[in-house]
Design a protein around this motif. Structure first.
Motif, PDB file in Angstrom:
ATOM      1  N   GLU A 265       0.831  -1.208   0.000  1.00  0.00           N
ATOM      2  CA  GLU A 265       0.000   0.000   0.000  1.00  0.00           C
ATOM      3  C   GLU A 265       0.868   1.261   0.000  1.00  0.00           C
ATOM      4  N   VAL A 266       1.906   1.268   0.839  1.00  0.00           N
ATOM      5  CA  VAL A 266       2.781   2.443   0.909  1.00  0.00           C
ATOM      6  C   VAL A 266       3.528   2.626  -0.407  1.00  0.00           C
ATOM      7  N   ALA A 267       4.039   1.534  -0.976  1.00  0.00           N
ATOM      8  CA  ALA A 267       4.752   1.626  -2.252  1.00  0.00           C
ATOM      9  C   ALA A 267       3.834   2.155  -3.347  1.00  0.00           C
ATOM     10  N   CYS A 268       2.570   1.746  -3.305  1.00  0.00           N
ATOM     11  CA  CYS A 268       1.592   2.240  -4.281  1.00  0.00           C
ATOM     12  C   CYS A 268       1.395   3.748  -4.129  1.00  0.00           C
ATOM     13  N   LYS A 269       1.348   4.221  -2.905  1.00  0.00           N
ATOM     14  CA  LYS A 269       1.163   5.658  -2.665  1.00  0.00           C
ATOM     15  C   LYS A 269       2.384   6.447  -3.132  1.00  0.00           C
ATOM     16  N   VAL A 270       3.563   5.913  -2.851  1.00  0.00           N
ATOM     17  CA  VAL A 270       4.784   6.577  -3.312  1.00  0.00           C
ATOM     18  C   VAL A 270       4.810   6.611  -4.839  1.00  0.00           C
ATOM     19  N   ALA A 271       4.419   5.502  -5.459  1.00  0.00           N
ATOM     20  CA  ALA A 271       4.385   5.437  -6.923  1.00  0.00           C
ATOM     21  C   ALA A 271       3.443   6.487  -7.498  1.00  0.00           C
ATOM     22  N   ASN A 272       2.257   6.561  -6.959  1.00  0.00           N
ATOM     23  CA  ASN A 272       1.286   7.537  -7.447  1.00  0.00           C
ATOM     24  C   ASN A 272       1.794   8.965  -7.251  1.00  0.00           C
ATOM     25  N   PHE A 273       2.485   9.189  -6.142  1.00  0.00           N
ATOM     26  CA  PHE A 273       2.998  10.519  -5.856  1.00  0.00           C
ATOM     27  C   PHE A 273       4.031  10.935  -6.905  1.00  0.00           C
ATOM     28  N   ILE A 274       4.972  10.053  -7.209  1.00  0.00           N
ATOM     29  CA  ILE A 274       5.995  10.354  -8.198  1.00  0.00           C
ATOM     30  C   ILE A 274       5.376  10.497  -9.590  1.00  0.00           C
ATOM     31  N   ASP A 275       4.419   9.629  -9.912  1.00  0.00           N
ATOM     32  CA  ASP A 275       3.779   9.686 -11.232  1.00  0.00           C
ATOM     33  C   ASP A 275       3.097  11.021 -11.483  1.00  0.00           C
ATOM     34  N   MET A 276       2.629  11.675 -10.419  1.00  0.00           N
ATOM     35  CA  MET A 276       1.924  12.946 -10.586  1.00  0.00           C
ATOM     36  C   MET A 276       2.861  14.102 -10.925  1.00  0.00           C
ATOM     37  N   ARG A 277       4.142  13.821 -11.029  1.00  0.00           N
ATOM     38  CA  ARG A 277       5.101  14.860 -11.416  1.00  0.00           C
ATOM     39  C   ARG A 277       4.777  15.403 -12.807  1.00  0.00           C
ATOM     40  N   SER A 278       4.191  14.574 -13.654  1.00  0.00           N
ATOM     41  CA  SER A 278       3.732  15.013 -14.977  1.00  0.00           C
ATOM     42  C   SER A 278       2.306  14.525 -15.197  1.00  0.00           C
ATOM     43  N   GLY A 283      -0.839   7.702 -12.627  1.00  0.00           N
ATOM     44  CA  GLY A 283      -1.329   6.325 -12.540  1.00  0.00           C
ATOM     45  C   GLY A 283      -0.494   5.308 -13.293  1.00  0.00           C
ATOM     46  N   HIS A 284       0.644   5.713 -13.843  1.00  0.00           N
ATOM     47  CA  HIS A 284       1.444   4.830 -14.704  1.00  0.00           C
ATOM     48  C   HIS A 284       2.044   3.646 -13.940  1.00  0.00           C
ATOM     49  N   SER A 285       2.739   3.913 -12.851  1.00  0.00           N
ATOM     50  CA  SER A 285       3.522   2.862 -12.190  1.00  0.00           C
ATOM     51  C   SER A 285       2.672   1.730 -11.612  1.00  0.00           C
ATOM     52  N   PRO A 286       1.546   2.012 -10.929  1.00  0.00           N
ATOM     53  CA  PRO A 286       0.728   0.892 -10.455  1.00  0.00           C
ATOM     54  C   PRO A 286       0.224  -0.003 -11.583  1.00  0.00           C
ATOM     55  N   MET A 287      -0.074   0.573 -12.745  1.00  0.00           N
ATOM     56  CA  MET A 287      -0.516  -0.243 -13.871  1.00  0.00           C
ATOM     57  C   MET A 287       0.623  -1.119 -14.388  1.00  0.00           C
ATOM     58  N   ALA A 312       9.121  -3.609  -7.618  1.00  0.00           N
ATOM     59  CA  ALA A 312      10.050  -2.876  -8.479  1.00  0.00           C
ATOM     60  C   ALA A 312       9.273  -2.046  -9.499  1.00  0.00           C
ATOM     61  N   GLY A 313       8.165  -2.601  -9.994  1.00  0.00           N
ATOM     62  CA  GLY A 313       7.320  -1.858 -10.921  1.00  0.00           C
ATOM     63  C   GLY A 313       6.693  -0.633 -10.284  1.00  0.00           C
ATOM     64  N   LEU A 314       6.306  -0.751  -9.031  1.00  0.00           N
ATOM     65  CA  LEU A 314       5.730   0.397  -8.337  1.00  0.00           C
ATOM     66  C   LEU A 314       6.752   1.516  -8.173  1.00  0.00           C
ATOM     67  N   LEU A 315       8.003   1.156  -7.921  1.00  0.00           N
ATOM     68  CA  LEU A 315       9.029   2.149  -7.590  1.00  0.00           C
ATOM     69  C   LEU A 315       9.945   2.487  -8.768  1.00  0.00           C
ATOM     70  N   HIS A 316       9.667   1.960  -9.953  1.00  0.00           N
ATOM     71  CA  HIS A 316      10.644   2.042 -11.041  1.00  0.00           C
ATOM     72  C   HIS A 316      10.909   3.464 -11.524  1.00  0.00           C
ATOM     73  N   ALA A 394      10.381  -4.405 -18.560  1.00  0.00           N
ATOM     74  CA  ALA A 394      10.571  -3.559 -19.738  1.00  0.00           C
ATOM     75  C   ALA A 394       9.370  -3.645 -20.671  1.00  0.00           C
ATOM     76  N   ALA A 395       8.843  -4.850 -20.869  1.00  0.00           N
ATOM     77  CA  ALA A 395       7.682  -5.011 -21.751  1.00  0.00           C
ATOM     78  C   ALA A 395       6.443  -4.353 -21.152  1.00  0.00           C
ATOM     79  N   ALA A 396       6.257  -4.504 -19.838  1.00  0.00           N
ATOM     80  CA  ALA A 396       5.090  -3.895 -19.178  1.00  0.00           C
ATOM     81  C   ALA A 396       5.156  -2.379 -19.252  1.00  0.00           C
ATOM     82  N   ASP A 397       6.348  -1.809 -19.023  1.00  0.00           N
ATOM     83  CA  ASP A 397       6.507  -0.363 -19.096  1.00  0.00           C
ATOM     84  C   ASP A 397       6.254   0.147 -20.517  1.00  0.00           C
ATOM     85  N   THR A 398       6.765  -0.568 -21.510  1.00  0.00           N
ATOM     86  CA  THR A 398       6.572  -0.165 -22.903  1.00  0.00           C
ATOM     87  C   THR A 398       5.096  -0.202 -23.272  1.00  0.00           C
TER      88      THR A 398
END
Length: 523
Positions: A265-278, A283-287, A312-316, A394-398
Motif C-alpha cells: 500500500e505504501v509503495a503504491c502511494k509513493v508510486a502515485n505521488f511520483i507519477d503525478m510529477r507530470s 497512474g502509470h507505475s501501479p498499472m 520494483a514496478g511500483l518504484l521504477h 521492460a515489456a510492461a513499461d513499454t
C-alpha cells in the motif's frame, strides 16, 4: 488477477520492511527534485533530531521532528509543475534558491524575475513571476493536506509538513503563521535545512553566521541560540557518521515494521505521488506493476519473485524526480543534453534505493526497465545481462506507456499498443514469450464493479476530472467530451468545490487517492 491463495503465498514469503527505509528513500528522491546532493535530506534529519535532543524535546516531539525533517521538502516533487511553465529547468533554479535569504524580499523577487519567463519581454516576465508565486503557494497547500495522510504519519506531522515554509516573523510565503503558531517540528526543519546547505558549501562558520543573522526573522530565536552554542559540535559529528545508517538508528522507537500488505500500500502511494510529477504519467507505475506481476505468474515465475517484480514496478520511476518537469511535458524533440539527462532516470532509481538493505534489490531490477535485448536501451545492456523479471518489466513499461498520452502523441488504443510491443519483439528488442504473456494478462482484466462515486461526483464530473488531471485544457476537454468550454469550466468549479481543493495538483491527489484513474484515460 491474483487469487486469494496467491496473495497468501506472497504474504508468507514477503520480507519485513521498515517504514523508515521507505520514507528515507522518498527523501532521497526529493533531494533530486531540489537539485541537492543525495543525502542532503538525511543530513538535515540528523541535525534536526540532534538539535531536538539538545533542546530537551520529548520523544513525541523528536518523532515529529524526525519525520518532518525527512519529508519537509517533498512538496517540491509536485510543485515543479508550477515552475515548469515559467522556467526551463526548475531543478537548477531550486538549487540556486537554497542560497537565497528569504528575509530580503527584493532580492528574492529579483532572483525570480531573472528566471521566470527568461527570453520574454519584462512585463510578461513580471506577470509570470506573480502567477508563479500564486500557483506555487496553492499547490503547496494542496500537497500539504495529503502527504502526511498518504503515509499515515498522524495529524501533527501532517500539519507541520504544511508549515515548512513559514517564518518566525510571520512573513512566510504560504500561510503567514508567526512565532509559536508554527509547529515546533517545522521550526526545527527550517533551520536544519539551511544549516545543511551552508555547512556543505561554506563550512561550519558559514552555517553559524546564517543562523545568527536570521534568528528572530526566519528562525525561532530560542532554537537559533541553542544551535549557535552546540552547532559546531553537531556539524563535526555529521562528518563522521554514515548518513543512511545514522538516520535509521535515530528512527523513533519502536521501529515501524510494514507487513506485506502495508508495504504494498505504501509503495503504491509513493508510486502515485511520483507519477503525478507530470500529467502524462498519472497512474502509470501501479498499472505497470500489476501487468508485470500477472505476466510473471503466467510465465511460471515463483510468487516471491513476482512479488518483488511488482514492487520494483511500483518504484521504477522514482528517478524521474531527477529530471526537470519541462522535459516530460515538452512537445518538441528534446535536445541532446536533455535526452541524456532524461535517460538517467532508471539509474537514479537504482541509486535512490541502493542504500536500503530491504529495497536495494528492487532498485537493481527497477533500474533495468528501459533496457532492450538488442542493447539499444537507455543503459546499453543486452540480453545476457537481463533476467526474465527485467524483460517482463521492460515489456510492461513499454506497453503501458503506449496506452497513455504523451506530449507529442495521443494515447494508443490497446490494439495499437499490442501491435507496437509485438513489433518490438519482432525486431529483437523485447522478449517474444514475455510479450505474449503480458498481452494475454492485459486482455483478461475484469471490469471494475460499479461503486458509488466519491464526494458526490457525477459520472460526467469524473470524466472531466480524469481528463483535467492529464493536463488537458478546458477547450481540449470540451472537444473530447463534446461539450462547450464554458460547461467544462462550470463542471471544474463544481468538482473543486465538492472535493475541497483549489488546484489541479490537488484534484490529481484526490483522483489517485480514490482510484478514479486506475484505467487508461482516453486523450
Amino acid at each position: 488477477m491474483t487469487t486469494t491463495a496467491g496473495m497468501a503465498d506472497r504474504q508468507a514469503t514477503a520480507p519485513t520492511v521498515r517504514m523508515a527505509d521507505v520514507i528515507a528513500s522518498l527523501a532521497l528522491a526529493t533531494d533530486l527534485a531540489e537539485g541537492q546532493p543525495l543525502e542532503h535530506s538525511l543530513r538535515r534529519t540528523l541535525l534536526a533530531v540532534w538539535l531536538g535532543e539538545e533542546l530537551g524535546l520529548s520523544q513525541r516531539d523528536l518523532s515529529d521532528a524526525y519525520y518532518v525533517a525527512l519529508l519537509g521538502s517533498v512538496g517540491c516533487v509536485l510543485d515543479g509543475s508550477a515552475f515548469a511553465g515559467f522556467v526551463k529547468d526548475e531543478i537548477a533554479v531550486r538549487e540556486e534558491m537554497a542560497m537565497l535569504d528569504p528575509s530580503q524580499p527584493l532580492k528574492v523577487a529579483a532572483f525570480f524575475l531573472r528566471h521566470a519567463g527568461a527570453g520574454d519581454p519584462p512585463l510578461r516576465r513580471l506577470t509570470k513571476l506573480l502567477s508563479l508565486g500564486r500557483q506555487s503557494q496553492a499547490i503547496c497547500r494542496d500537497v500539504a493536506l495529503h502527504v502526511g495522510g498518504l503515509l499515515d504519519l498522524g495529524p501533527a506531522i501532517k500539519e507541520a509538513l504544511g508549515q515548512c515554509d513559514e517564518h518566525w516573523n510571520g512573513k512566510g510565503p504560504v500561510l503567514g503563521l508567526k512565532g509559536e503558531e508554527i509547529h515546533l517540528a517545522a521550526r526545527i526543519f527550517i533551520l536544519a535545512q539551511d544549516v545543511e546547505v551552508f555547512n556543505r558549501l561554506g563550512g561550519a562558520d558559514a552555517a553559524l553566521t546564517v543562523v545568527r543573522k536570521r534568528a528572530g526573522k526566519i528562525y525561532d530565536p530560542r532554537i537559533a541560540e541553542r544551535f549557535s552554542a552546540v552547532g559546531a559540535a553537531l556539524l563535526n559529528r555529521l562528518q563522521s557518521e554514515s548518513a543512511w545508517d545514522a538516520v535509521l538508528s535515530v528512527e523513533p522507537a519502536p521501529p515501524r515494521l510494514l507487513s506485506f500488505a502495508q508495504f504494498d500500500e505504501v509503495a503504491c502511494k509513493v508510486a502515485n505521488f511520483i507519477d503525478m510529477r507530470s500529467p502524462y504519467t498519472v497512474g502509470h507505475s501501479p498499472m505497470v506493476a500489476s501487468l508485470a506481476e500477472r505476466a510473471a505468474l503466467a510465465l511460471g515465475v515463483p510468487a516471491s519473485e513476482a512479488m518483488a517484480l511488482r514492487h520494483a514496478g511500483l518504484l521504477h520511476d522514482l528517478g524521474r524526480a531527477g529530471a526537470p518537469v519541462s522535459f516530460w511535458n515538452k512537445t518538441e524533440p528534446l535536445s541532446g543534453e536533455e535526452w541524456e539527462r532524461m535517460k538517467r532516470h532508471p539509474s537514479l532509481t537504482e541509486i535512490v534505493l541502493a542504500r536500503s538493505s530491504s529495497l536495494g534489490h528492487l532498485g537493481t531490477l527497477a533500474g533495468l526497465h528501459h533496457e532492450k535485448l538488442d542493447g539499444s536501451g537507455y543503459r546499453g545492456l543486452s540480453a545476457t545481462s537481463l533476467p526474465l523479471t527485467a524483460r517482463i518489466l521492460a515489456a510492461a513499461d513499454t506497453y503501458q506507456s503506449k496506452l497513455e498520452p504523451r506530449p507529442h502523441r495521443e494515447a494508443m488504443t490497446p490494439e495499437l499498443a499490442a501491435d507496437e510491443v509485438r513489433r518490438q519483439a519482432d525486431h529483437g528488442k523485447l522478449d517474444r514469450d514475455v510479450v505474449e504473456a503480458l498481452l494475454s494478462a492485459a486482455g483478461h482484466q475484469p471490469q471494475r464493479d460499479k461503486r458509488p462515486l466519491p464526494a458526490g461526483l457525477s459520472e460526467r464530473e469524473v470524466e472531466v476530472l480524469c481528463l483535467a488531471v492529464r493536463g488537458l485544457s478546458n477547450r481540449q476537454i470540451a472537444e473530447a467530451l463534446f461539450l462547450a468550454p464554458k460547461t467544462v469550466g462550470h463542471h471544474l468549479e463544481n468538482i473543486y468545490s465538492k472535493i475541497g481543493v483549489s488546484t489541479r495538483v490537488g484534484a490529481t491527489l484526490f483522483a489517485v487517492q480514490h482510484g478514479l484513474i486506475a484505467e487508461p484515460i482516453p486523450s
